[in-house]
Design a protein around this motif. Structure first.
Motif, PDB file in Angstrom:
ATOM      1  N   TYR A  41      32.039  56.402 -29.396  1.00  0.00           N
ATOM      2  CA  TYR A  41      31.577  56.068 -28.123  1.00  0.00           C
ATOM      3  C   TYR A  41      32.145  54.858 -27.666  1.00  0.00           C
ATOM      4  O   TYR A  41      32.371  54.638 -26.417  1.00  0.00           O
ATOM      5  N   LEU A  42      32.248  53.955 -28.526  1.00  0.00           N
ATOM      6  CA  LEU A  42      32.500  52.531 -28.058  1.00  0.00           C
ATOM      7  C   LEU A  42      34.059  52.671 -27.799  1.00  0.00           C
ATOM      8  O   LEU A  42      34.386  52.078 -26.782  1.00  0.00           O
ATOM      9  N   GLU A  43      34.928  53.571 -28.422  1.00  0.00           N
ATOM     10  CA  GLU A  43      36.164  53.378 -28.026  1.00  0.00           C
ATOM     11  C   GLU A  43      36.324  54.128 -26.916  1.00  0.00           C
ATOM     12  O   GLU A  43      37.203  53.772 -25.774  1.00  0.00           O
ATOM     13  N   ALA A  44      35.683  55.391 -26.526  1.00  0.00           N
ATOM     14  CA  ALA A  44      35.691  56.101 -25.265  1.00  0.00           C
ATOM     15  C   ALA A  44      35.439  54.994 -24.120  1.00  0.00           C
ATOM     16  O   ALA A  44      35.989  54.987 -23.334  1.00  0.00           O
ATOM     17  N   ILE A  45      34.272  54.302 -24.505  1.00  0.00           N
ATOM     18  CA  ILE A  45      33.846  53.486 -23.240  1.00  0.00           C
ATOM     19  C   ILE A  45      34.980  52.214 -22.985  1.00  0.00           C
ATOM     20  O   ILE A  45      35.052  52.099 -21.759  1.00  0.00           O
ATOM     21  N   PHE A  46      35.647  51.762 -24.046  1.00  0.00           N
ATOM     22  CA  PHE A  46      36.640  50.916 -23.781  1.00  0.00           C
ATOM     23  C   PHE A  46      37.566  51.493 -23.034  1.00  0.00           C
ATOM     24  O   PHE A  46      38.248  50.674 -22.056  1.00  0.00           O
ATOM     25  N   GLU A  62      22.283  55.625 -26.776  1.00  0.00           N
ATOM     26  CA  GLU A  62      22.629  55.656 -25.380  1.00  0.00           C
ATOM     27  C   GLU A  62      23.923  55.864 -25.202  1.00  0.00           C
ATOM     28  O   GLU A  62      24.490  56.195 -24.014  1.00  0.00           O
ATOM     29  N   CYS A  63      24.501  55.253 -26.280  1.00  0.00           N
ATOM     30  CA  CYS A  63      26.254  55.267 -25.882  1.00  0.00           C
ATOM     31  C   CYS A  63      26.772  56.654 -25.763  1.00  0.00           C
ATOM     32  O   CYS A  63      27.800  56.388 -24.775  1.00  0.00           O
ATOM     33  N   LYS A  64      26.331  57.800 -26.113  1.00  0.00           N
ATOM     34  CA  LYS A  64      27.140  58.755 -25.975  1.00  0.00           C
ATOM     35  C   LYS A  64      27.024  59.190 -24.427  1.00  0.00           C
ATOM     36  O   LYS A  64      27.890  59.699 -23.807  1.00  0.00           O
ATOM     37  N   GLU A  65      25.878  58.961 -24.007  1.00  0.00           N
ATOM     38  CA  GLU A  65      25.727  59.438 -22.512  1.00  0.00           C
ATOM     39  C   GLU A  65      26.677  58.396 -21.696  1.00  0.00           C
ATOM     40  O   GLU A  65      27.249  58.830 -20.569  1.00  0.00           O
ATOM     41  N   ILE A  66      26.657  56.947 -22.073  1.00  0.00           N
ATOM     42  CA  ILE A  66      27.363  56.058 -21.219  1.00  0.00           C
ATOM     43  C   ILE A  66      28.889  56.570 -21.299  1.00  0.00           C
ATOM     44  O   ILE A  66      29.635  56.642 -20.330  1.00  0.00           O
ATOM     45  N   ALA A  67      29.406  57.089 -22.369  1.00  0.00           N
ATOM     46  CA  ALA A  67      30.618  57.500 -22.540  1.00  0.00           C
ATOM     47  C   ALA A  67      31.206  58.870 -21.896  1.00  0.00           C
ATOM     48  O   ALA A  67      31.920  58.752 -21.036  1.00  0.00           O
ATOM     49  N   ILE A  68      30.155  59.471 -21.680  1.00  0.00           N
ATOM     50  CA  ILE A  68      30.270  61.166 -21.031  1.00  0.00           C
ATOM     51  C   ILE A  68      30.230  60.788 -19.481  1.00  0.00           C
ATOM     52  O   ILE A  68      31.261  61.191 -18.751  1.00  0.00           O
ATOM     53  N   ILE A 111      28.601  50.432 -15.089  1.00  0.00           N
ATOM     54  CA  ILE A 111      28.957  49.186 -15.501  1.00  0.00           C
ATOM     55  C   ILE A 111      27.878  48.383 -16.240  1.00  0.00           C
ATOM     56  O   ILE A 111      28.270  48.043 -17.238  1.00  0.00           O
ATOM     57  N   THR A 112      26.608  48.276 -15.444  1.00  0.00           N
ATOM     58  CA  THR A 112      25.677  47.453 -15.874  1.00  0.00           C
ATOM     59  C   THR A 112      25.265  48.129 -17.376  1.00  0.00           C
ATOM     60  O   THR A 112      25.200  47.227 -18.311  1.00  0.00           O
ATOM     61  N   LYS A 113      25.247  49.256 -17.604  1.00  0.00           N
ATOM     62  CA  LYS A 113      24.882  49.882 -18.816  1.00  0.00           C
ATOM     63  C   LYS A 113      25.853  49.893 -19.840  1.00  0.00           C
ATOM     64  O   LYS A 113      25.664  49.272 -20.972  1.00  0.00           O
ATOM     65  N   ARG A 114      27.083  49.934 -19.417  1.00  0.00           N
ATOM     66  CA  ARG A 114      28.135  49.473 -20.361  1.00  0.00           C
ATOM     67  C   ARG A 114      28.164  48.054 -20.845  1.00  0.00           C
ATOM     68  O   ARG A 114      28.263  47.720 -22.143  1.00  0.00           O
ATOM     69  N   ASN A 115      28.032  47.071 -19.772  1.00  0.00           N
ATOM     70  CA  ASN A 115      27.856  45.819 -20.280  1.00  0.00           C
ATOM     71  C   ASN A 115      26.721  45.347 -21.023  1.00  0.00           C
ATOM     72  O   ASN A 115      27.054  44.688 -22.113  1.00  0.00           O
ATOM     73  N   THR A 116      25.700  46.071 -20.751  1.00  0.00           N
ATOM     74  CA  THR A 116      24.434  45.715 -21.595  1.00  0.00           C
ATOM     75  C   THR A 116      24.753  46.187 -23.176  1.00  0.00           C
ATOM     76  O   THR A 116      24.277  45.765 -24.137  1.00  0.00           O
ATOM     77  N   ILE A 136      27.527  46.830 -24.610  1.00  0.00           N
ATOM     78  CA  ILE A 136      28.851  46.092 -25.404  1.00  0.00           C
ATOM     79  C   ILE A 136      28.520  44.528 -25.685  1.00  0.00           C
ATOM     80  O   ILE A 136      28.819  44.157 -26.588  1.00  0.00           O
ATOM     81  N   HIS A 137      27.873  44.050 -24.569  1.00  0.00           N
ATOM     82  CA  HIS A 137      27.633  42.517 -24.966  1.00  0.00           C
ATOM     83  C   HIS A 137      26.364  42.425 -25.663  1.00  0.00           C
ATOM     84  O   HIS A 137      25.938  41.331 -26.297  1.00  0.00           O
ATOM     85  N   GLY A 138      25.578  43.488 -25.855  1.00  0.00           N
ATOM     86  CA  GLY A 138      24.128  43.046 -26.553  1.00  0.00           C
ATOM     87  C   GLY A 138      24.025  43.969 -27.913  1.00  0.00           C
ATOM     88  O   GLY A 138      22.975  43.962 -28.418  1.00  0.00           O
TER      89      GLY A 138
END
Length: 181
Positions: A30-35, A131-137, A108-113, A115-117
């Motif tokens: 998911y992290l790769e997808a989000i990037f 939560e990352c799966k939902e962010i990626a989708i 973007i806010t969820k992504r930043n939270t 990634i940065h946290g």
């Protein structure tokens, strides 16, 4: 590499984006997808700004371009959409898509939270990871909407250039400038 080869490579890269993103999500990366999604979203916002004639597009010199963040591009597009609804009349992007705390900005806010946290609080690590799966989708869907919107606006600018003539943008000091100034 000449300009034609570079352009062909760019086209291949963008065509592969959705396959790579889908593969990452299917395999739990998911992290790769989000990037990938963030990069694609920022790229499409730059393209949309360029088609609209807004200053924060990909043609800006790098020294200036690096100082424009994604939220500024979102704001420019949102304001342009509000001031020139005829350009966005057939858009598949919902009205609130570019508004703060909705759709794209919320993503973007969820992504930043995330990634940065990610490694800052052990107690939240597992919940953030789930939560990352939902962010990626959601990111994949937002990227798809923006790819389609950029293509739609390009077609519209060629078939109805008159719609783009009076588009202006507002700088921080509130002055409005025509795109050709």
């Amino acid at each position: 590499m000449d300009d034609k080869e570079l352009k062909q490579e760019q086209v291949r890269m963008h065509k592969d984006f959705f396959d790579k993103c889908d593969c990452a999500i299917e395999n739990g990366f998911y992290l790769e997808a989000i990037f990938l999604e963030y990069a694609a979203i920022e790229s499409r916002l730059e393209i949309i700004c360029g088609v609209l004639g807004l200053p924060c597009n990909k043609e800006l010199p790098f020294s200036e371009r690096k100082n424009v963040n994604i939220s500024q591009r979102i704001l420019c597009i949102k304001e342009t959409r509000n001031k020139h609804p005829e350009v966005f009349k057939r858009s598949k992007i919902k009205d609130g898509f570019f508004y703060k705390k909705q759709f794209l900005s919320a993503w973007i806010t969820k992504r930043n939270t995330y990634i940065h946290g990610l490694y800052k609080n052990a107690f939240e690590y597992k919940s953030r990871k789930s939560e990352c799966k939902e962010i990626a989708i959601n990111g994949r869907e937002y990227a798809r909407l923006l790819y389609n919107e950029a293509a739609r606006l390009r077609r519209l600018s060629k078939s109805h250039p008159e719609l783009f003539v009076d588009i202006c943008f507002t700088k921080n000091n509130g002055e409005c400038y025509k795109k050709n100034n």
